[in-house]
Design a protein around this motif. Structure first.
Motif, PDB file in Angstrom:
ATOM      1  N   GLU A 373       0.851  -1.189   0.000  1.00  0.00           N
ATOM      2  CA  GLU A 373       0.000   0.000   0.000  1.00  0.00           C
ATOM      3  C   GLU A 373       0.892   1.246   0.000  1.00  0.00           C
ATOM      4  O   GLU A 373       2.032   1.207   0.466  1.00  0.00           O
ATOM      5  CB  GLU A 373      -0.894   0.013   1.240  1.00  0.00           C
ATOM      6  N   ASP A 378      -4.147   7.315  -2.368  1.00  0.00           N
ATOM      7  CA  ASP A 378      -5.328   6.813  -1.687  1.00  0.00           C
ATOM      8  C   ASP A 378      -6.493   7.746  -2.008  1.00  0.00           C
ATOM      9  O   ASP A 378      -6.491   8.923  -1.639  1.00  0.00           O
ATOM     10  CB  ASP A 378      -5.081   6.772  -0.173  1.00  0.00           C
ATOM     11  N   GLU A 442      -1.820  -0.455  -7.628  1.00  0.00           N
ATOM     12  CA  GLU A 442      -2.402  -0.884  -6.361  1.00  0.00           C
ATOM     13  C   GLU A 442      -2.207  -2.388  -6.134  1.00  0.00           C
ATOM     14  O   GLU A 442      -2.053  -3.154  -7.092  1.00  0.00           O
ATOM     15  CB  GLU A 442      -3.885  -0.516  -6.317  1.00  0.00           C
TER      16      GLU A 442
END
Length: 466
Positions: A373, A378, A442
């Protein structure tokens, strides 16, 4: 030279051994010593509804085969036909033999050297021993599902006025390949498809917006009907009350579907036939060149478990396999037919499509996800991010020879997780610049009908508003 024959056929079952013996008998009688055949038979039922009533219900059975015959001078004639009974096969072989006298003499196609090679064990699980043919559901079951889905979508939001495209189909498909050197391949599978497309009305004279989704599975029992309805509902409502976007540079994130559509649109970068035809930015010497960010790795993986309609062999009988195309940003392999592989001193990769001319095409692209991540990328935290969900007009907005793209899209401007649909906008750029500018991939991938990909982030792209 190519000739075409068309006839109706009702033949819906096939045994490759019987067909091979039948073809050999006919070929011997005609004095033909070298030939091959690739084809398929399809049984399909389909249903559509509109405004609470059946719009279309149908069933069909169709066959198609491509026959190639080599003359004693090693030139090739090609014929296509829809008739695979003895009379149709004899006519096709005879016509192809006659056409072979006018065949090309340069880069003459030949059998794939892997047409008689053993298939991958994983492929054998899909064919020959465990053919995945599902029982067809009654037409009334399809209609009931569609009518229920339409009703739920129309009632989901006051702005949803209709579901103009609302259909299901069930197909049983048999593929086969055989040649005079003893190759015999046959496989079968079923595919059930659901497609929903809902449309909204907009106040103030705005154009109507829409949202759609589709799902595939082997049979009706495994079809994600609920997921398809919910995705269509969510997308349609999310595009309601859309707003203009200011022209400028934006941080952009591509959905799995959108990024895969870009890779397919520019697949000439790794398509050996395009490269040999000088219809690509790549050259035969491009293997090993850096064409993308080190974050990007792409495979072509026909046998991926997410590929409902996977095939164990291509149009030349070559076994399909997992082929690394881009590895850590470097061009690793081209996709080959037998002919392109021979010309470039490589091996066939199982990507040939048989027709009047053997062509090469990708089958099921798999973009590897990122490893970790990254809080810098985001959607729940960032502002002014353009989320491109679906690229449009790919046939007109892509210049694959120059590498340029200028494409309208459906998507949202996202501010800390809040999405606002974009009224009308275009994303523009250069494919190599785009691939090299990938900032983040991602860690979670999504399976789509055309491949597998995570969402892909680009730090800056030109967006033109209406």
């Amino acid at each position: 030279m190519t000739a075409t024959i068309a006839r109706e056929t009702t033949k819906s079952t096939l045994n490759i051994d019987d067909l091979a013996n039948q073809v050999k008998t006919i070929a011997d009688r005609l004095g033909i010593s070298k030939y091959d055949i690739y084809g398929s038979t399809v049984d399909e039922t389909e249903a559509d509804v509109y405004e609470g009533s059946p719009k279309q219900v149908g069933a069909s059975n169709r066959s198609s085969i491509t026959v190639r015959v080599w003359s004693k001078q090693n030139t090739v004639g090609v014929t296509s036909t829809t008739d695979i009974d003895p009379a149709g096969l004899e006519l096709a072989l005879k016509t192809a033999a006659e056409a072979s006298a006018f065949g090309v003499t340069e880069h003459v196609p030949d059998f794939s050297p892997e047409a008689i090679a053993p298939l991958d064990p994983a492929a054998l699980e899909r064919i020959e021993h465990k053919e995945q043919i599902a029982d067809s559901a009654p037409i009334q079951s399809l209609l009931d599902i569609l009518l229920s889905a339409e009703k739920e979508l129309v009632e989901a939001h006051e702005a949803i006025e209709a579901v103009p495209y609302n259909g299901m189909s069930q197909k049983d498909v048999i593929h086969f390949y055989l040649n005079s050197a003893g190759a015999k391949r046959q496989e079968a599978h079923s595919v059930t498809t659901l497609f929903l497309y809902a449309q909204t009305t907009e106040a103030g004279g705005k154009k109507p917006r829409s949202g759609s989704a589709y799902r595939l599975s082997i049979g009706l029992d495994g079809l994600d009907i609920r997921g398809c309805i919910e995705e269509t509902k969510e997308k349609t409502i999310s595009h309601y009350n859309y707003q203009k976007i200011t022209t400028g540079k934006y941080k952009v994130v591509f959905s799995a579907k959108a990024f895969l559509s870009l890779l397919y649109a520019f697949s000439n970068l790794f398509n050996a036939q395009n490269i040999l035809d000088k219809q690509s930015l790549s050259t035969p010497e491009s293997i090993g060149n850096e064409i993308a960010s080190p974050a990007l790795s792409v495979f072509d993986d026909e046998l991926h478990s997410g590929n409902v309609a996977a095939s164990a062999f291509d149009g030349e009988g070559t076994p399909t396999r997992r082929v690394p195309v881009i590895t850590a940003g470097k061009l690793t392999n081209f996709l080959h037919s037998a002919g392109t592989a021979k010309r470039l001193n490589a091996k066939p990769t199982g990507h040939a499509t048989m027709g009047a001319k053997v062509s090469v095409s990708p089958s099921f692209l798999h973009v590897l996800p990122g490893e970790t991540e990254n809080a810098a990328y985001d959607l729940a935290k960032l502002e002014n991010v353009v989320f491109i969900d679906e690229l449009q007009a790919l046939h007109a907005g892509v210049n694959a020879l120059q590498g340029s793209l200028s494409l309208p899209f459906k998507g949202w401007i996202v501010n800390k997780g809040d999405r606002t649909s974009i009224e009308s906008a275009t994303v523009a750029g250069d494919i190599l610049d785009l691939l090299k500018s990938i900032a983040y991939i991602e860690p979670t991938a999504k399976v789509t009908p055309r491949g597998v990909s995570p969402r892909v982030w680009i730090d800056s792209m030109a967006i033109t508003g209406d």
